[in-house]
Design a protein around this motif. Structure first.
Motif, PDB file in Angstrom:
ATOM      1  N   PHE A  35       0.839  -1.189   0.000  1.00 43.41           N
ATOM      2  CA  PHE A  35       0.000   0.000   0.000  1.00 43.41           C
ATOM      3  C   PHE A  35       0.873   1.238   0.000  1.00 43.41           C
ATOM      4  N   GLU A  36       0.242   2.375  -0.240  1.00 40.71           N
ATOM      5  CA  GLU A  36       0.961   3.643  -0.242  1.00 40.71           C
ATOM      6  C   GLU A  36       0.546   4.434   0.983  1.00 40.71           C
ATOM      7  N   LEU A  37       1.541   4.973   1.686  1.00 42.80           N
ATOM      8  CA  LEU A  37       1.284   5.725   2.918  1.00 42.80           C
ATOM      9  C   LEU A  37       2.125   6.995   2.887  1.00 42.80           C
ATOM     10  N   ASP A  38       1.476   8.147   2.836  1.00 36.82           N
ATOM     11  CA  ASP A  38       2.161   9.446   2.774  1.00 36.82           C
ATOM     12  C   ASP A  38       3.138   9.517   1.608  1.00 36.82           C
ATOM     13  N   GLY A  39       2.752   8.971   0.456  1.00 36.46           N
ATOM     14  CA  GLY A  39       3.594   9.027  -0.727  1.00 36.46           C
ATOM     15  C   GLY A  39       4.683   7.976  -0.788  1.00 36.46           C
ATOM     16  N   LEU A  40       4.786   7.140   0.224  1.00 36.31           N
ATOM     17  CA  LEU A  40       5.799   6.086   0.257  1.00 36.31           C
ATOM     18  C   LEU A  40       5.153   4.731  -0.038  1.00 36.31           C
ATOM     19  N   ALA A  41       5.843   3.930  -0.847  1.00 37.16           N
ATOM     20  CA  ALA A  41       5.364   2.576  -1.115  1.00 37.16           C
ATOM     21  C   ALA A  41       5.776   1.689   0.060  1.00 37.16           C
ATOM     22  N   VAL A  42       4.797   1.032   0.682  1.00 41.93           N
ATOM     23  CA  VAL A  42       5.051   0.182   1.848  1.00 41.93           C
ATOM     24  C   VAL A  42       4.725  -1.261   1.486  1.00 41.93           C
ATOM     25  N   THR A  43       5.647  -2.157   1.810  1.00 39.26           N
ATOM     26  CA  THR A  43       5.424  -3.591   1.631  1.00 39.26           C
ATOM     27  C   THR A  43       5.703  -4.273   2.959  1.00 39.26           C
ATOM     28  N   ILE A  44       4.755  -5.047   3.413  1.00 35.63           N
ATOM     29  CA  ILE A  44       4.926  -5.833   4.635  1.00 35.63           C
ATOM     30  C   ILE A  44       4.744  -7.293   4.253  1.00 35.63           C
ATOM     31  N   MET A  45       5.755  -8.090   4.562  1.00 40.79           N
ATOM     32  CA  MET A  45       5.696  -9.508   4.257  1.00 40.79           C
ATOM     33  C   MET A  45       5.818 -10.281   5.563  1.00 40.79           C
ATOM     34  N   SER A  46       5.017 -11.318   5.701  1.00 42.87           N
ATOM     35  CA  SER A  46       5.030 -12.105   6.929  1.00 42.87           C
ATOM     36  C   SER A  46       4.820 -13.564   6.592  1.00 42.87           C
ATOM     37  N   LYS A  47       5.398 -14.405   7.417  1.00 44.11           N
ATOM     38  CA  LYS A  47       5.133 -15.834   7.235  1.00 44.11           C
ATOM     39  C   LYS A  47       3.758 -16.141   7.837  1.00 44.11           C
ATOM     40  N   LEU A  48       3.151 -17.183   7.355  1.00 39.48           N
ATOM     41  CA  LEU A  48       1.872 -17.634   7.873  1.00 39.48           C
ATOM     42  C   LEU A  48       2.118 -18.711   8.919  1.00 39.48           C
ATOM     43  N   ILE A  49       1.297 -18.729   9.920  1.00 37.95           N
ATOM     44  CA  ILE A  49       1.399 -19.742  10.965  1.00 37.95           C
ATOM     45  C   ILE A  49       0.720 -20.999  10.459  1.00 37.95           C
ATOM     46  N   ASP A  50       1.450 -22.098  10.505  1.00 37.45           N
ATOM     47  CA  ASP A  50       0.920 -23.364  10.033  1.00 37.45           C
ATOM     48  C   ASP A  50       0.274 -24.098  11.200  1.00 37.45           C
ATOM     49  N   GLY A  51      -0.947 -24.493  11.021  1.00 36.75           N
ATOM     50  CA  GLY A  51      -1.622 -25.239  12.073  1.00 36.75           C
ATOM     51  C   GLY A  51      -3.103 -25.328  11.801  1.00 36.75           C
ATOM     52  N   THR A  52      -3.752 -26.197  12.538  1.00 39.37           N
ATOM     53  CA  THR A  52      -5.198 -26.302  12.428  1.00 39.37           C
ATOM     54  C   THR A  52      -5.808 -25.587  13.621  1.00 39.37           C
ATOM     55  N   PHE A  53      -6.822 -24.852  13.365  1.00 43.95           N
ATOM     56  CA  PHE A  53      -7.465 -24.071  14.404  1.00 43.95           C
ATOM     57  C   PHE A  53      -8.851 -24.632  14.672  1.00 43.95           C
ATOM     58  N   PRO A  54      -9.277 -24.620  15.926  1.00 41.12           N
ATOM     59  CA  PRO A  54     -10.598 -25.183  16.244  1.00 41.12           C
ATOM     60  C   PRO A  54     -11.713 -24.307  15.683  1.00 41.12           C
ATOM     61  N   ASP A  55     -12.861 -24.899  15.545  1.00 37.45           N
ATOM     62  CA  ASP A  55     -14.042 -24.170  15.111  1.00 37.45           C
ATOM     63  C   ASP A  55     -14.451 -23.227  16.233  1.00 37.45           C
ATOM     64  N   TYR A  56     -14.331 -21.924  16.005  1.00 38.71           N
ATOM     65  CA  TYR A  56     -14.612 -20.953  17.065  1.00 38.71           C
ATOM     66  C   TYR A  56     -16.066 -20.983  17.524  1.00 38.71           C
ATOM     67  N   ASN A  57     -16.972 -21.424  16.685  1.00 38.00           N
ATOM     68  CA  ASN A  57     -18.382 -21.492  17.087  1.00 38.00           C
ATOM     69  C   ASN A  57     -18.603 -22.488  18.228  1.00 38.00           C
ATOM     70  N   ARG A  58     -17.710 -23.464  18.358  1.00 44.41           N
ATOM     71  CA  ARG A  58     -17.864 -24.458  19.418  1.00 44.41           C
ATOM     72  C   ARG A  58     -17.558 -23.903  20.799  1.00 44.41           C
ATOM     73  N   VAL A  59     -16.796 -22.810  20.891  1.00 46.45           N
ATOM     74  CA  VAL A  59     -16.450 -22.255  22.208  1.00 46.45           C
ATOM     75  C   VAL A  59     -17.401 -21.146  22.641  1.00 46.45           C
ATOM     76  N   ILE A  60     -18.336 -20.760  21.783  1.00 46.40           N
ATOM     77  CA  ILE A  60     -19.305 -19.727  22.148  1.00 46.40           C
ATOM     78  C   ILE A  60     -20.492 -20.391  22.838  1.00 46.40           C
ATOM     79  N   PRO A  61     -20.697 -20.088  24.130  1.00 42.42           N
ATOM     80  CA  PRO A  61     -21.825 -20.706  24.848  1.00 42.42           C
ATOM     81  C   PRO A  61     -23.167 -20.332  24.210  1.00 42.42           C
ATOM     82  N   LYS A  62     -24.073 -21.268  24.228  1.00 35.75           N
ATOM     83  CA  LYS A  62     -25.393 -21.059  23.613  1.00 35.75           C
ATOM     84  C   LYS A  62     -26.515 -20.939  24.641  1.00 35.75           C
TER      85      LYS A  62
END
Length: 179
Positions: A35-62
């Motif tokens: 993206f561009e911020l105040d006339g400067l070209a900005v690039t942010i690169m990050s690694k992705l976290i590898d893993g399986t994540f639980p279904d968040y709907n299961r932790v929300i009380p009903k």
């Protein structure tokens, strides 16, 4: 994505100088933001976290059936006031609900006790629960950034509480703590 990457993006992409366009490139193990911020070209690169994540709907009380509605401005101000007394270790705030009123209490052996009573919409049996005051303040800021009503659905003092705010579709879950 790592938490630090999200924090950096949040700092750069908020405020009056927010870019109109953010290009996101997703690769197998990395993500890239341009993206561009105040006339400067900005690039942010990050690694992705590898893993399986639980279904968040299961932790929300009903089945949380004790409902309380709070005016965010009033609740937030009362929370800030009593939290000044909280210790750095515990930061526990006790929330007592009864007959359309909520009392927030913080006890600190070194600094004393602070109480604040506010009006709320609550018509269930008397109920007491404890939360980390800092987590509660952060939840309020995210759930209702422009004010409004914060709704809390309780079950018992040891079960997670479900919060909804002024952002449509937003749901938060906060674990209680002993007070």
């Amino acid at each position: 994505m790592p938490k630090k990457t999200i924090a950096i993006l949040h700092k750069l992409l908020k405020g009056k100088k927010t870019p109109d366009v953010v290009a996101v490139q997703l690769r197998d193990t990395r993500v890239c933001f341009d993206f561009e911020l105040d006339g400067l070209a900005v690039t942010i690169m990050s690694k992705l976290i590898d893993g399986t994540f639980p279904d968040y709907n299961r932790v929300i009380p009903k089945c949380n059936d004790k409902i309380a509605d709070f005016d965010v401005a009033t609740f937030g101000e009362a929370l800030r006031a009593v939290s000044l007394v909280a210790s750095q270790k515990g930061r526990a705030v006790k929330l007592e609900l009864a007959n359309n009123a909520a009392q927030l209490t913080v006890s600190n052996p070194d600094a004393g006790t602070a109480n604040a009573t506010i009006e709320c919409c609550y018509n269930s049996p008397e109920f007491t629960i404890g939360f980390n005051s800092q987590y509660m303040a952060e939840l309020i800021a995210v759930a209702c950034p422009d004010g409004g009503v914060l709704t809390a659905a309780f079950d018992d003092a040891r079960s997670p509480t479900v919060f909804t705010g002024s952002i449509e579709g937003w749901t938060g879950v906060l674990m209680p703590m002993r007070v």
